[in-house]
Design an enzyme around this catalytic site. Sequence first.
Site, mmCIF file in Angstrom:
data_model
loop_
_atom_site.group_PDB
_atom_site.id
_atom_site.type_symbol
_atom_site.label_atom_id
_atom_site.label_comp_id
_atom_site.label_asym_id
_atom_site.label_seq_id
_atom_site.Cartn_x
_atom_site.Cartn_y
_atom_site.Cartn_z
ATOM 1 N N PHE A 148 0.677 -1.227 -0.004
ATOM 2 C CA PHE A 148 -0.249 0.023 0.059
ATOM 3 C C PHE A 148 0.740 1.186 -0.004
ATOM 4 C CE2 PHE A 148 0.671 -0.169 4.564
ATOM 5 C CZ PHE A 148 1.210 1.138 4.716
ATOM 6 N N LYS A 172 -1.226 -6.659 -9.191
ATOM 7 C CA LYS A 172 -2.042 -6.855 -8.113
ATOM 8 C C LYS A 172 -1.643 -5.511 -7.362
ATOM 9 C CE LYS A 172 -3.102 -8.098 -4.729
ATOM 10 N NZ LYS A 172 -3.568 -7.376 -3.665
ATOM 11 N N GLU A 175 -4.899 -3.720 -2.030
ATOM 12 C CA GLU A 175 -6.352 -3.424 -2.061
ATOM 13 C C GLU A 175 -6.920 -2.239 -1.194
ATOM 14 O OE1 GLU A 175 -4.544 -5.855 -0.928
ATOM 15 O OE2 GLU A 175 -5.726 -7.073 0.610
ATOM 16 N N SER A 225 5.159 -7.067 3.204
ATOM 17 C CA SER A 225 5.877 -7.338 4.509
ATOM 18 C C SER A 225 6.760 -8.838 4.414
ATOM 19 C CB SER A 225 4.681 -7.459 5.489
ATOM 20 O OG SER A 225 3.810 -8.421 5.057
ATOM 21 N N CYS A 280 9.839 1.621 3.278
ATOM 22 C CA CYS A 280 10.534 0.541 3.634
ATOM 23 C C CYS A 280 11.880 1.145 3.822
ATOM 24 C CB CYS A 280 10.305 -0.444 2.399
ATOM 25 S SG CYS A 280 11.002 0.337 0.996
ATOM 26 N N GLU A 381 9.595 -4.654 13.161
ATOM 27 C CA GLU A 381 9.294 -3.311 12.126
ATOM 28 C C GLU A 381 8.181 -2.689 12.610
ATOM 29 O OE1 GLU A 381 7.768 -3.994 8.090
ATOM 30 O OE2 GLU A 381 9.011 -2.398 7.322
HETATM 31 P P1 NAD Z 1 1.537 -6.786 2.927
HETATM 32 O O1 NAD Z 1 2.461 -7.698 3.035
HETATM 33 O O2 NAD Z 1 0.310 -6.903 3.924
HETATM 34 O O3 NAD Z 1 0.827 -6.551 1.534
HETATM 35 C C1 NAD Z 1 1.504 -6.580 0.273
HETATM 36 C C2 NAD Z 1 0.621 -7.220 -0.952
HETATM 37 O O4 NAD Z 1 0.386 -8.642 -0.611
HETATM 38 C C3 NAD Z 1 -0.716 -6.592 -1.039
HETATM 39 O O5 NAD Z 1 -1.057 -6.512 -2.470
HETATM 40 C C4 NAD Z 1 -1.510 -7.641 -0.437
HETATM 41 O O6 NAD Z 1 -2.917 -7.778 -1.102
HETATM 42 C C5 NAD Z 1 -0.756 -9.080 -0.641
HETATM 43 N N1 NAD Z 1 -1.146 -9.897 0.590
HETATM 44 C C6 NAD Z 1 -1.485 -9.661 1.888
HETATM 45 N N2 NAD Z 1 -1.802 -10.691 2.546
HETATM 46 C C7 NAD Z 1 -1.521 -11.731 1.654
HETATM 47 C C8 NAD Z 1 -1.525 -13.099 1.819
HETATM 48 N N3 NAD Z 1 -1.811 -13.794 3.171
HETATM 49 N N4 NAD Z 1 -1.309 -14.041 0.710
HETATM 50 C C9 NAD Z 1 -1.148 -13.364 -0.428
HETATM 51 N N5 NAD Z 1 -0.970 -12.034 -0.689
HETATM 52 C C10 NAD Z 1 -1.077 -11.273 0.463
HETATM 53 O O7 NAD Z 1 2.189 -5.317 3.135
HETATM 54 P P2 NAD Z 1 1.758 -3.915 2.922
HETATM 55 O O8 NAD Z 1 1.264 -3.747 4.434
HETATM 56 O O9 NAD Z 1 0.801 -3.581 1.781
HETATM 57 O O10 NAD Z 1 2.992 -2.996 2.986
HETATM 58 C C11 NAD Z 1 4.010 -2.707 3.915
HETATM 59 C C12 NAD Z 1 5.174 -3.646 4.112
HETATM 60 O O11 NAD Z 1 5.730 -3.579 2.900
HETATM 61 C C13 NAD Z 1 6.066 -3.267 5.074
HETATM 62 O O12 NAD Z 1 6.585 -4.124 5.582
HETATM 63 C C14 NAD Z 1 7.201 -2.547 4.116
HETATM 64 O O13 NAD Z 1 8.591 -2.465 4.746
HETATM 65 C C15 NAD Z 1 7.005 -3.551 2.851
HETATM 66 N N6 NAD Z 1 7.598 -2.853 1.903
HETATM 67 C C16 NAD Z 1 8.931 -3.232 1.409
HETATM 68 C C17 NAD Z 1 9.650 -2.555 0.370
HETATM 69 C C18 NAD Z 1 10.852 -2.941 -0.200
HETATM 70 O O14 NAD Z 1 11.563 -2.518 -1.143
HETATM 71 N N7 NAD Z 1 11.505 -3.590 0.620
HETATM 72 C C19 NAD Z 1 9.022 -1.392 -0.267
HETATM 73 C C20 NAD Z 1 7.895 -0.879 0.231
HETATM 74 C C21 NAD Z 1 7.159 -1.635 1.379
#
Ligand code: NAD
Length: 496
Positions: A148, A172, A175, A225, A280, A381
């Site tokens: 997000f 994708k 959401e 994450s 991040c 984090e």
């Molecule tokens: P998230 O892991 O909750 O979601 C990321 C994506 O995965 C979304 O599109 C979501 O719909 C999908 N998703 C969530 N749960 C899922 C599941 N159980 N099975 C399959 N798909 C699933 O992350 P978020 O809260 O949207 O973003 C924040 C996180 O992203 C933080 O941990 C941040 O550090 C990380 N991030 C990392 C970088 C990097 O470059 N390393 C960059 C941006 C964000």
Amino acid sequence: MQQINHYINGAHTDKSERSSPVFEPATGEPKAKVSLASAAEVAGAIELAKKAHSSWSQVSPLNRSRVLFKFKALVEQNMDELAELITREHGKVLDDAKGEIIRGLEVVEFACGIPHLLKGEHTEQVGGGVDAWCVNQSLGVVAGIAPFNFPVMVPMWMFPIAIAAGNTFIMKPSEKDPSSVMRMAQLLTEAGLPDGVFNVVNGDKEAVDTLLSHPDIHAVSFVGSTPIAEYIYETASKHGKRVQALGGAKNHMLLMPDADINQAVGALMGAAFGSAGERCMAISVVLAVGDSGDALVEKLLPQIQALRVGNGVTPEMDMGPLISAQHLAKVTSYVDTGVAEGASLLADGRTLSVEDHEQGYFLGGCLFDNVTPDMTIYKEEIFGPVLAIVRVKDYAEALELINAHEFGNGTAIFTQSGEAARHFCHHVQVGMVGVNVPIPVPMAFHSFGGWKRSLFGPLHMHGPDGVRFYTKRKAITARWPKSSEAKAEFVMPTMK
Ligand code: NAD
């Protein structure tokens, strides 16, 4: 209420059976509903993208790049609208939203150079009358799954290079804030991208799981994450796909006693509290060496207390709300835990209330001092506007702490010593390192990625690694003999 569906084969689709609310974080109001694709809907999109690949992969690299040039111009023309879509759904302030669009566009600019980037290598006369060369070809249909926190920039880390290289793409988005990617899909169509080359499928786990296991998806790029990144890496690898899965972070700033403290504090304010800490590459820990911690607290605290927190569409704000009520509760509970575990809470953002936005997901800047490495707020984090100061006796202790941490996304050293900086760059176990630069995000023509549990997979995103990830290499060895006198040979061919 607005309904956001999918963008498949150059057009918006009907809504799916399931949907999820999209909130405006500054007000806490639901602003739209987003469709959640079923496995069958995702499979339908993949089928169309596969069909589109057969013609798109045959378009010359120069003509593919011309579409991206037009797309870049259209994004620039529509910058204000895109930024507002980001701010309304994510919460970050408008200038920050424009900043992420510009950083994303840099990858589009890099991808516009695809005719050069795809060039293979050629060796004439590797043997008598034999030439050898290699070419870089597209993979087919590839998928991107975004978090997000950068609804425009992170997708742009992925799709511009992928489609420039001749692949077709299923995106994708999160959401929680899908509208800006939907708008980019329209702009790609306006730029002349053929139908089916870039598709947006909104959804949750069902959509993601279909992408991870479908036989016609050849590569998966994920950012999110760490637990989900690990799941994505394992599942998609098991199904034979290329995967790059970027995960979470805990980025340390190492503050040396000789650092220019005013410069360090200015850098830290933006790096810790910009985008409400939902980056991040945000700095969430300062390792203050020797007595540097006292000067730091003295200068930092008044600036944190003066942070302007409010609705990101209001021009003069420094920081907007967090993404959701659940995330606000999670970050607040980390602050509670820090207090319970004995850290000194010098700035308490939990008391903040934003006028006329009482239902918004706001948290003011929080500063903890005397944090120790065994505390939860040091280990995990938090992804919010919470900065921790850990006091360390010397540089060696600080380096050891950074290297022992499970995450290794970004880090920075602030010092005036070239010797310390050089030692740090060489020995630190982190993927992206800043020297007097707090958020060392590589430019588009370099590659972005962390180490340890911040990245799963061998290749980083965009830059040269992006081109490698989205292409497969073919090595060709050819000769054009005059006659066919050659006899069969049963030993390994060697050059004679
Ligand atoms: P998230 O892991 O909750 O979601 C990321 C994506 O995965 C979304 O599109 C979501 O719909 C999908 N998703 C969530 N749960 C899922 C599941 N159980 N099975 C399959 N798909 C699933 O992350 P978020 O809260 O949207 O973003 C924040 C996180 O992203 C933080 O941990 C941040 O550090 C990380 N991030 C990392 C970088 C990097 O470059 N390393 C960059 C941006 C964000």
